[in-house]
Design an enzyme around this catalytic site. Structure first.
Site, PDB file in Angstrom:
ATOM      1  N   SER A  54       0.846  -1.184   0.022  1.00  0.00           N
ATOM      2  CA  SER A  54       0.015   0.040   0.024  1.00  0.00           C
ATOM      3  C   SER A  54       0.796   1.358  -0.028  1.00  0.00           C
ATOM      4  CB  SER A  54      -0.934  -0.044   1.179  1.00  0.00           C
ATOM      5  OG  SER A  54      -1.895   0.811   1.073  1.00  0.00           O
ATOM      6  N   ARG A 106       1.277   6.442  19.338  1.00  0.00           N
ATOM      7  CA  ARG A 106       1.072   4.921  19.123  1.00  0.00           C
ATOM      8  C   ARG A 106       1.879   4.260  18.144  1.00  0.00           C
ATOM      9  NH1 ARG A 106      -0.981   4.446  14.225  1.00  0.00           N
ATOM     10  NH2 ARG A 106      -1.914   2.389  14.452  1.00  0.00           N
ATOM     11  N   PRO A 107       2.041   3.053  18.296  1.00  0.00           N
ATOM     12  CA  PRO A 107       3.081   2.160  17.503  1.00  0.00           C
ATOM     13  C   PRO A 107       2.241   1.898  16.300  1.00  0.00           C
ATOM     14  CG  PRO A 107       2.011   0.860  18.957  1.00  0.00           C
ATOM     15  CD  PRO A 107       1.439   2.063  19.573  1.00  0.00           C
TER      16      PRO A 107
HETATM   17  C1  G16 Z   1      -3.146   0.667   6.682  1.00  0.00           C
HETATM   18  C2  G16 Z   1      -4.619   0.590   7.148  1.00  0.00           C
HETATM   19  C3  G16 Z   1      -5.165   1.690   7.431  1.00  0.00           C
HETATM   20  C4  G16 Z   1      -3.971   2.612   8.551  1.00  0.00           C
HETATM   21  C5  G16 Z   1      -2.889   2.681   8.058  1.00  0.00           C
HETATM   22  C6  G16 Z   1      -1.851   3.223   8.810  1.00  0.00           C
HETATM   23  O1  G16 Z   1      -3.458   1.434   5.482  1.00  0.00           O
HETATM   24  O2  G16 Z   1      -5.196  -0.279   6.560  1.00  0.00           O
HETATM   25  O3  G16 Z   1      -6.397   1.465   8.551  1.00  0.00           O
HETATM   26  O4  G16 Z   1      -4.550   3.695   8.798  1.00  0.00           O
HETATM   27  O5  G16 Z   1      -2.202   1.275   7.467  1.00  0.00           O
HETATM   28  O6  G16 Z   1      -1.838   2.524   9.830  1.00  0.00           O
HETATM   29  P1  G16 Z   1      -0.523   2.566  10.968  1.00  0.00           P
HETATM   30  O7  G16 Z   1      -0.681   3.902  11.459  1.00  0.00           O
HETATM   31  O8  G16 Z   1      -0.924   1.421  12.118  1.00  0.00           O
HETATM   32  O9  G16 Z   1       0.797   2.125  10.364  1.00  0.00           O
HETATM   33  P2  G16 Z   1      -2.704   1.234   4.156  1.00  0.00           P
HETATM   34  O10 G16 Z   1      -3.425   2.157   3.068  1.00  0.00           O
HETATM   35  O11 G16 Z   1      -1.052   1.308   4.298  1.00  0.00           O
HETATM   36  O12 G16 Z   1      -3.245  -0.314   3.941  1.00  0.00           O
END
Ligand code: G16
Length: 539
Positions: A66, A495-496
């Site tokens: 992503s 947050r992590p």
């Molecule tokens: C993923 C999750 C999202 C989240 C994002 C960032 O997005 O599907 O729900 O908001 O990661 O998460 P974190 O802050 O825990 O790294 P994507 O678009 O990268 O799949």
């Protein structure tokens, strides 16, 4: 019984690297692509077991990282209705991925089969796809070995977006039933969305062209095909569509870049004209950020919170009887939460689409968006039934009902979908005759800043209260609180990350310079508490 010999022979070809610990996190497994081979193989096996457990229903597997940099990759499982893997299976995924030897892996598999009481005589079906990352093809080959090892049937959906894969899973599993979600093909997806879009804007003028920053990812070819199906009803200009240029993916472009830097991707300078609408996708096209330049050339970002506000208000205007609710996370701008809660029920849950999705299911119509542009609008099953059977008594009701039915077709019901969301935004803008400026003025964002801190071990960080409070490291939250108190309109949390090896710090204050300062000071607290590599101080 498990086909142990076939699993063993293929598993030996995909050994687990020593000293790497994997974790099925917010969005599945995600890390540097070069260590993921064994994980993909094992996920193939696990997906087949999940399918057997669910009586042969098709399970989805998406190979993507992503928004992460190009050298990363990842993999996530999709359950039969197109939703994220049931969380109770995440620990099994993690355990299987960490078994060091083939023998350990096989005993772990036997344990999973026994614990979950899986009937191995059932059939198994898996559909899978990947984004455009260079590492994708070989990781898919490893996944295919896993699927083959247990004799499951695999269907390769090729290079496509995460939301299309989710769509396909639901379409395959509902085929021929009264819940049929659409044709189980990319074409079925495009037709479903664009037919609904065309009906929704049939009385409106064709808008000015919309610029799409495709993040140099899979959104580019998919948006190009979408444009063909739209056939001029929505003129699209695709930028950052270089999917074969090494290193280009998500680099100084895309939804995450826009959200984090709060800037126009440099590649769009001179392309986006003042007043024109632009939007960015991320690397697998499940996130969407809108933006525009005002007449002074000043950049304005319209993020997931602004999308939620725009869309929720539109739906409530169509039908004031429905119980419409909004779900956000701690990252939601305080001004958006205030604006929305004055109008609708609003809930805050922890980061990760799966958490928002489940919370949104409690409303007749649940609008959920993360500030980063990941989200959708869910129509509950009783609401969908009602839309089918309701008898309107006035012409106005009849039009509103038709709009709601078409919105239900337009909006991806399985997961956040940048292209479906983009069409949704365009529908609302067309109906309200809004430009970016009018949309933006629904409320004024509080200045905010997001920073990352690299620490020795991000697992030390534990949170509660929808991630708004740190419980570990002990005492750190109190220091943050003391700092926050000194800033007018201050708010901050730590947050992590579930997708990158960092700790995230968010801060808000009534003045931009103060929000920046607060974010960096909180990041400093985190850094001082936990150390890390001095080369990677807060950035
Ligand atoms: C993923 C999750 C999202 C989240 C994002 C960032 O997005 O599907 O729900 O908001 O990661 O998460 P974190 O802050 O825990 O790294 P994507 O678009 O990268 O799949």
């Amino acid at each position: 019984a498990l086909p142990v010999e076939s699993i063993r022979a293929l598993a030996d070809l995909h050994p687990k690297p020593a000293q790497v610990r994997f974790q099925y996190g917010t969005a599945g497994f995600r890390t540097i692509a070069s260590v993921l081979d064994s994980v993909l193989f094992r996920v193939g096996v696990l997906a087949a077991l999940r399918s057997k457990k669910l009586d042969g229903k098709t399970i989805g597997v998406m190979v993507t990282a992503s928004h992460n940099p190009e050298e990363d990759n990842g993999v996530k499982l999709v359950d039969p209705r197109g939703e994220m893997l049931d969380t109770s299976w995440e620990i099994h995924a993690t355990a299987l991925s960490n078994a060091q030897t083939t023998d350990n892996f096989i005993s772990e598999l036997e344990r999973v089969v026994q614990t979950l009481n899986i009937d191995l005589s059932k059939p198994a079906h898996v559909v899978y796809a990947r984004d455009t990352r260079p590492s994708g093809a070989s990781l898919v080959a490893s996944l295919e070995d896993g699927i083959k090892a247990v004799g499951a049937e695999g269907r390769n959906a090729g290079v496509t977006t995460t939301p299309i894969l989710h769509y396909l899973v639901r379409a395959i599993n509902t085929k021929g039933t009264k819940e049929s979600y659409g044709e189980d093909s990319e074409e079925g997806y495009f037709l479903k969305l664009t037919n609904a879009y065309k009906k929704l804007v049939s009385t409106r003028e064709t808008p000015e062209p919309l610029i799409i920053d495709c993040a140099n990812g899979v959104g580019a070819p998919i948006a190009a095909r979408l444009a063909e199906y739209l056939g001029g009803t929505l003129p699209l200009v695709l930028e950052n569509a270089s999917i074969t240029t090494p290193g280009a993916l998500n680099n100084a472009c895309g939804a995450d870049y826009v959200k984090t830097s709060q800037k126009l991707p440099p590649s769009l300078a001179g392309r986006l004209q003042p007043g024109q609408r632009g939007c960015s996708l991320d690397g697998d096209a499940d996130r969407l950020m809108y933006f525009y330049l005002d007449e002074r050339g000043q950049f304005h970002m319209l993020d997931g919170d602004k999308i939620a506000a725009l869309v929720a208000a539109f739906i409530v205007e169509l039908d004031s009887q429905m119980k419409v609710g909004v779900v956000q996370t701690a990252y939601a701008n305080g001004a958006s939460t205030k604006y929305l809660s004055e109008r609708l029920p609003v809930r805050c849950v922890q980061t990760g689409v799966k958490h928002l999705h489940h919370a949104a299911e409690h409303y007749n119509i649940g609008v959920y968006f993360e500030a980063n542009g990941h989200g959708t609008v869910l129509f509950s099953p009783p609401t969908q039934d009602l839309l089918q059977t309701y008898q309107p008594s006035t012409p106005a009701q009849s039009t509103a009902l038709e709009h709601l039915r078409n919105l239900n077709q337009l909006i991806n019901q399985t997961v956040g979908d940048a292209l479906s969301d983009m069409l949704l935004v365009e529908v609302v803008l067309a109906h309200k005759a809004y430009s970016g400026t009018e949309w933006d003025s629904l409320y004024v964002d509080l200045p905010n800043r997001l920073v990352k801190v690299v620490v020795a071990d991000r697992n030390q960080f534990k949170t509660e209260d929808a991630e708004r409070q740190l419980v570990s490291p002990v005492g750190l939250q109190q220091k943050i609180n003391e700092l926050v108190r000194r800033y007018d309109g201050g708010r901050s949390f730590v947050r992590p990350s579930g997708t990158e090896d960092v700790v995230r710090v968010y801060a808000e204050a009534s003045i931009k310079a103060q929000a920046d300062e607060l974010a960096f000071r909180v990041a400093g607290l985190v850094y001082d508490e936990c150390g890390g590599n001095p080369a990677t101080r807060p950035k």
